[in-house]
Design an enzyme around this catalytic site. Structure first.
Site, PDB file in Angstrom:
ATOM      1  N   GLY A 164       0.952  -1.100  -0.018  1.00 40.59           N
ATOM      2  CA  GLY A 164      -0.146  -0.079   0.110  1.00 40.59           C
ATOM      3  C   GLY A 164       0.828   1.230   0.031  1.00 40.59           C
ATOM      4  N   GLY A 165       0.600   2.180   1.103  1.00 43.07           N
ATOM      5  CA  GLY A 165       1.424   3.344   1.177  1.00 43.07           C
ATOM      6  C   GLY A 165       1.204   4.313  -0.025  1.00 43.07           C
ATOM      7  N   THR A 166       1.775   5.198  -0.189  1.00 45.38           N
ATOM      8  CA  THR A 166       1.630   6.216  -1.177  1.00 45.38           C
ATOM      9  C   THR A 166       1.650   5.666  -2.660  1.00 45.38           C
ATOM     10  OG1 THR A 166       2.529   7.992   0.139  1.00 45.38           O
ATOM     11  CG2 THR A 166       2.307   8.519  -2.162  1.00 45.38           C
ATOM     12  N   ALA A 167       2.643   4.667  -2.575  1.00 49.06           N
ATOM     13  CA  ALA A 167       2.814   4.209  -4.053  1.00 49.06           C
ATOM     14  C   ALA A 167       1.561   3.267  -4.574  1.00 49.06           C
ATOM     15  CB  ALA A 167       4.232   3.392  -4.467  1.00 49.06           C
ATOM     16  N   LYS A 190       4.062  24.844  -1.490  1.00 48.31           N
ATOM     17  CA  LYS A 190       5.522  24.470  -1.703  1.00 48.31           C
ATOM     18  C   LYS A 190       5.940  25.470  -2.931  1.00 48.31           C
ATOM     19  CE  LYS A 190       9.379  21.457  -2.625  1.00 48.31           C
ATOM     20  NZ  LYS A 190       9.725  20.153  -3.038  1.00 48.31           N
ATOM     21  N   VAL A 206       2.255 -11.651   2.068  1.00 38.96           N
ATOM     22  CA  VAL A 206       2.659 -12.499   0.936  1.00 38.96           C
ATOM     23  C   VAL A 206       3.594 -13.349   1.751  1.00 38.96           C
ATOM     24  CG1 VAL A 206       3.503 -12.605  -1.322  1.00 38.96           C
ATOM     25  CG2 VAL A 206       2.159 -10.871  -0.916  1.00 38.96           C
ATOM     26  N   GLU A 227      15.610  16.696  -3.930  1.00 41.92           N
ATOM     27  CA  GLU A 227      14.682  17.578  -5.143  1.00 41.92           C
ATOM     28  C   GLU A 227      13.297  17.097  -4.933  1.00 41.92           C
ATOM     29  OE1 GLU A 227      15.010  20.417  -6.738  1.00 41.92           O
ATOM     30  OE2 GLU A 227      17.015  20.673  -6.714  1.00 41.92           O
TER      31      GLU A 227
END
Length: 521
Positions: free
Chosen positions: A16-19, A82, A189, A348
């Protein structure tokens, strides 16, 4: 529409997470109308890195694609605006050893052109103003702690990014995706099964059992459960070019609302650099460093001193970084997204941009192949896609590496080692040599080297000029018609400074809010 044939009937996203939830959201938006089923498998036992809390302007495109308003998501993720990134202390030979890398826009066209003209003239040894901070509107807004969002409709928008709580962003996208019908399985998994030809046939889950899909996404972070462990995709190591291999993160309290910065600050430290990312409820801080040059304990102590009295007394979080990328992001029927595909240190704030591009380009190339009747699983198509993604990662790596090669600090072996490191790409070497040669048309060189894949020419100019890569001995510009443009450029720079000062109250009124007021549901 749902009757149209789609090559993927079931997408299984592992992690999951953001990705993972960005991928689920974009795939649902693009392919749900074709009846494509999407399942996200994530384990509550496995944590997320959770420190990628800054973005480039590409994230605005992500939310606009999904039709999500800033007032909906920003408040839930403690997000702020930003304008760009401030880089203090990366040089030691300038009277102003700091510069700002802005997100520029159409409003910067005249002053930006003046900046590039002056920078080229200063490369030739002429004493004209060429520090980037004098030329960009976003820089002025950041210095005044103003947001890049105008309260008045002007017809011209500034481009901007965000700061946000990455864990909350993932949670927000997860909640939204599940409401839209994306299947979510909380499980781990335990095995990956493959066919003789190499593609994944199913994953075995601890409680749920076997799960089969047509296409699998590896969003399992640095472990790369599918792309690296199961498929053993080739890996390109960047550690010889970028020396930092660890980061330590500590939050601090947020200042008053009207003091919240609209910039990320990346301050050079003794053996790396420290980030400061202002959210609406806290400031995210961290130190990215080389373990070959400083110990974890010393890095933590230095970071706490740097943060000062607002530092949290809680435990610091240590992160081990793997710098590099896989060679095959799309391999057999597995697509690697996020840290599983690669990572370049967060100087960056490019990680989310790379995630987003990886997903969007995959959707585009599959759709193009589907409508033209091409074979989706063809080696040629995968090779084309992988080359495209590799170009993005390598372009980011070159720009990040240039920060270190251009430093002029002599106070630690770390900075000397970075500056003297000759292990970098031929593209970066050509840019360094081309900049130092006053007769080289640098803008053309950037174009010819395909160095604008991620960073356009103004960003390269900001980097070289901001680090002070100019001749140390300068001479006055001759009063000659050939240099009229240079004189005009200098005058325009002065005019801009006067304009900003004269219209400061109006600018503060126009560009005021750091984050939108939340919408009540």
């Amino acid at each position: 529409m749902t009757s149209q044939i789609h090559p993927f009937r079931h997408l299984v996203i592992v992690g999951g997470g953001t990705a993972g939830w960005m991928a689920a959201s974009l795939f649902q938006h693009a392919w749900a109308r074709f009846g494509v089923e999407i399942t996200v498998v994530e384990s509550e036992k496995i944590g997320i890195i959770g420190v990628g809390e800054g973005s480039t302007p590409s994230l605005r495109h992500f939310f606009r694609t999904l039709g999500i308003a800033e007032t909906e998501w920003m408040a839930q993720c403690h997000a702020t605006y930003k304008c760009g990134i401030h880089f203090p202390n990366w040089s030691s030979h300038l009277s102003q050893n700091a510069y700002f890398h802005p997100f520029y826009s159409e409003l910067d066209w005249k002053s930006g052109s003046a900046f590039i003209y002056n920078a080229n003239l200063r490369r030739k040894g002429y004493d004209v103003e060429a520090h980037p901070d004098y030329f960009w509107l976003q820089t002025k807004l950041a210095q005044g702690k103003r947001s890049p969002v105008s309260k008045q409709a002007s017809g011209k928008e500034l481009d901007y990014g965000y700061h946000f709580d990455s864990a909350k962003l993932g949670a927000y996208l997860k909640c939204r995706a599940i409401k839209l019908g994306i299947r979510h399985i909380n499980d781990t998994v335990v095995a990956v099964k493959r066919a003789k030809e190499g593609h994944v046939t199913q994953i075995q889950l601890a409680r749920t059992g076997a799960l089969c899909g047509d296409m699998y996404l590896d969003c399992t972070g640095f472990q790369g459960l599918l792309i690296r462990q199961a498929l053993n995709a080739d890996y390109v190591d960047f550690s010889s070019q970028l020396l930092n291999d660890k980061a330590i993160a500590i939050p601090s309290s947020v200042p008053l609302k009207d003091k919240v910065a609209s910039q990320t600050t990346s301050t050079a430290m003794s053996n790396g650099w420290a980030w400061s990312i202002p959210l609406s409820n806290r400031v995210g801080n961290g130190y990215v460093y080389s373990s070959q040059h400083i110990s974890d304990d010393s890095a933590e102590a230095e970071l706490r001193r740097h943060i000062g009295s607002n530092v949290s007394q809680g435990e610091a979080r240590l992160i081990n970084m793997q710098l590099g990328r896989v060679e095959q992001h799309w391999y057999h029927n597995v697509l690697a997204v996020g840290l599983s595909q690669g990572f370049i240190e967060p100087l960056e704030a490019t990680a989310i941009s790379c995630i987003q591009y990886t997903i969007e380009r995959f959707i585009d190339i599959v759709d193009e192949a589907r409508t033209s009747g091409k074979e989706i699983a063809s080696t040629h198509l995968q090779d084309k896609y992988n080359a495209d993604i590799n170009r993005i990662f390598d372009a980011v790596k070159d720009y990040i590496t240039a920060h270190y090669r251009l430093n002029t600090r002599t106070d630690s072996q770390y900075w000397i080692d970075n500056r003297e490191n000759q292990d970098h790409s031929s593209t970066l070497q050509a840019l360094l040599s081309g900049w130092d040669d006053p007769d080289t048309h640098f803008e053309k060189l950037v174009h010819d080297l395909d160095a604008q894949t991620m960073y356009l020419a103004p960003s390269w100019y900001c980097l070289f000029a901001g680090k002070g890569r100019f001749p140390r001995t300068l001479r006055s510009v001759p009063l000659d018609t050939n240099y009229a443009n240079a004189i005009d450029a200098s005058k325009y720079c002065q005019h801009q400074s006067t304009f900003f000062n004269d219209h400061k109250k109006q600018l503060l009124k126009t560009y005021g809010q750091h984050y939108p007021e939340p919408v009540t549901f």
